[in-house]
Design a protein around this motif. Structure first.
Motif, short mmCIF file in Angstrom:
data_model
loop_
_atom_site.label_atom_id
_atom_site.label_comp_id
_atom_site.label_asym_id
_atom_site.label_seq_id
_atom_site.Cartn_x
_atom_site.Cartn_y
_atom_site.Cartn_z
N SER A 40 29.61 -2.43 50.23
CA SER A 40 28.72 -1.66 49.36
C SER A 40 29.46 -0.63 48.51
O SER A 40 28.97 -0.26 47.43
N GLN A 41 30.63 -0.14 48.97
CA GLN A 41 31.35 0.90 48.24
C GLN A 41 32.44 0.35 47.32
O GLN A 41 33.12 1.11 46.64
N MET A 42 32.61 -0.97 47.30
CA MET A 42 33.72 -1.57 46.55
C MET A 42 33.36 -1.82 45.09
O MET A 42 32.38 -2.49 44.79
N ASP A 43 34.21 -1.31 44.19
CA ASP A 43 34.10 -1.68 42.77
C ASP A 43 34.89 -2.95 42.48
O ASP A 43 34.52 -3.74 41.62
N VAL A 44 35.99 -3.13 43.21
CA VAL A 44 36.84 -4.31 43.03
C VAL A 44 37.68 -4.48 44.29
O VAL A 44 37.99 -3.50 44.98
N ALA A 45 38.01 -5.73 44.60
CA ALA A 45 38.89 -6.03 45.74
C ALA A 45 40.20 -6.61 45.24
O ALA A 45 40.21 -7.41 44.30
N ILE A 46 41.30 -6.18 45.86
CA ILE A 46 42.62 -6.74 45.56
C ILE A 46 43.09 -7.46 46.81
O ILE A 46 43.24 -6.85 47.87
N ASP A 47 43.32 -8.77 46.68
CA ASP A 47 43.62 -9.62 47.83
C ASP A 47 45.08 -10.06 47.84
O ASP A 47 45.50 -10.83 46.97
N PHE A 48 45.83 -9.57 48.82
CA PHE A 48 47.16 -10.09 49.12
C PHE A 48 47.21 -10.34 50.62
O PHE A 48 48.06 -9.82 51.34
N SER A 49 46.25 -11.13 51.10
CA SER A 49 46.09 -11.38 52.53
C SER A 49 46.86 -12.63 52.96
O SER A 49 47.61 -13.21 52.18
N MET A 50 46.65 -13.04 54.20
CA MET A 50 47.26 -14.27 54.70
C MET A 50 46.55 -15.47 54.08
O MET A 50 45.33 -15.43 53.86
N PRO A 51 47.27 -16.57 53.81
CA PRO A 51 46.63 -17.76 53.24
C PRO A 51 45.44 -18.26 54.05
O PRO A 51 44.43 -18.69 53.48
N SER A 52 45.52 -18.14 55.37
CA SER A 52 44.44 -18.62 56.23
C SER A 52 43.16 -17.79 56.09
O SER A 52 42.07 -18.26 56.41
N ALA A 53 43.30 -16.55 55.61
CA ALA A 53 42.14 -15.67 55.48
C ALA A 53 41.65 -15.52 54.05
O ALA A 53 40.53 -15.04 53.82
N ALA A 54 42.46 -15.91 53.09
CA ALA A 54 42.18 -15.59 51.69
C ALA A 54 40.86 -16.17 51.20
O ALA A 54 40.06 -15.45 50.58
N TYR A 55 40.61 -17.45 51.44
CA TYR A 55 39.40 -18.08 50.91
C TYR A 55 38.15 -17.37 51.41
O TYR A 55 37.25 -17.05 50.62
N GLU A 56 38.08 -17.09 52.70
CA GLU A 56 36.90 -16.41 53.26
C GLU A 56 36.78 -15.00 52.71
O GLU A 56 35.67 -14.56 52.34
N ASN A 57 37.88 -14.28 52.63
CA ASN A 57 37.84 -12.92 52.07
C ASN A 57 37.31 -12.93 50.64
O ASN A 57 36.43 -12.14 50.28
N ILE A 58 37.87 -13.81 49.83
CA ILE A 58 37.52 -13.86 48.41
C ILE A 58 36.07 -14.24 48.21
O ILE A 58 35.33 -13.60 47.43
#
Length: 233
Positions: A40-58
């Motif tokens: 709720s507080q996010m204006d934008v997300a920057i993703d440099f996560s693990m490949p296994s987590a990236a799709y779900e995070n995004i």
């Protein structure tokens, strides 16, 4: 601007410092073991996560209408699915194999040179990339993007690390010390050579580019690239 960091390794920490220096606020630091996420507080997300987590995070960000800047490699088999979820949820997305402003200018130079060299079959192209010894993927995503830029603007049909065929781009991948990243493209004939090269002096350029992309995408909807951010179209 309220920024969420998905992945809080070396790159995440560098992005955090640059974002704070530019007057932004970090409202979340999401790691592999993070159980609950407040979007709720996010204006934008920057993703440099693990490949296994990236799709779900995004895709979770898209479902909460949070725009995403992603530089994570190794998950792109689901890239088209992610773009569809972004569009279906009226969100915004930029993926780049490299967010460095200089590298993205280098991408454009590479394509322009490939177009110029297309009819000059006396020149043969080759590529070399050098990274630090901890880098796992080989060749790098940046090298693959450069190879694709040549393929899309020439008669080359592919690339290969070893034993490249006549219509393939030979790529030499080296891992040396703590090298941030060096990429060179060489066109060689019997009489001369033409080379273009990008050398990163540190990793700050990658982090700065990601923050600039986050600043640019706020309030926008759709799928974009760094060409849009830098107005290189």
């Amino acid at each position: 601007m309220n920024i969420a960091l998905f992945g809080y390794g070396k790159m995440g920490k560098m992005i955090e410092q640059i974002a704070l220096d530019r007057g932004h606020k970090i409202v979340a630091k999401i790691e592999v073991d993070t159980k609950e996420i407040d979007f709720s507080q996010m204006d934008v997300a920057i993703d440099f996560s693990m490949p296994s987590a990236a799709y779900e995070n995004i895709t979770k960000c898209f479902e909460h209408k949070v725009p995403v800047i992603s530089g994570t490699t190794g998950w792109l088999d689901k890239f088209e699915e992610a773009k569809k979820i972004c569009t279906d949820n009226d969100s915004a997305f930029i993926y780049a194999s490299n967010f460095s402003l200089g590298v993205n200018i280098f991408f454009e130079l590479n394509q322009y040179l490939a177009k110029m060299m297309k009819s000059l079959d006396q020149y043969k192209v080759s590529m070399e990339e050098i990274h630090h010894t901890r880098k796992l993927d080989e060749p790098s995503g940046t090298a693959i993007t450069l190879a694709e830029g040549i393929i899309n603007n020439s008669d080359y049909k592919g690339w290969k690390l070893e034993n490249a065929a006549e219509n393939e781009i030979p790529i030499t991948a080296k891992r040396i010390g703590m090298t941030p990243g060096t990429h060179s493209i060489d066109y060689t004939s019997k009489v001369d050579s033409i080379e273009i090269k990008h050398t990163a002096h540190n990793r700050e350029g990658f982090a700065l580019g990601a923050v600039i992309a986050a600043e640019w995408i706020k309030g926008k909807k759709g799928i974009f690239t760094m060409k849009d951010v830098l107005n290189l179209g």
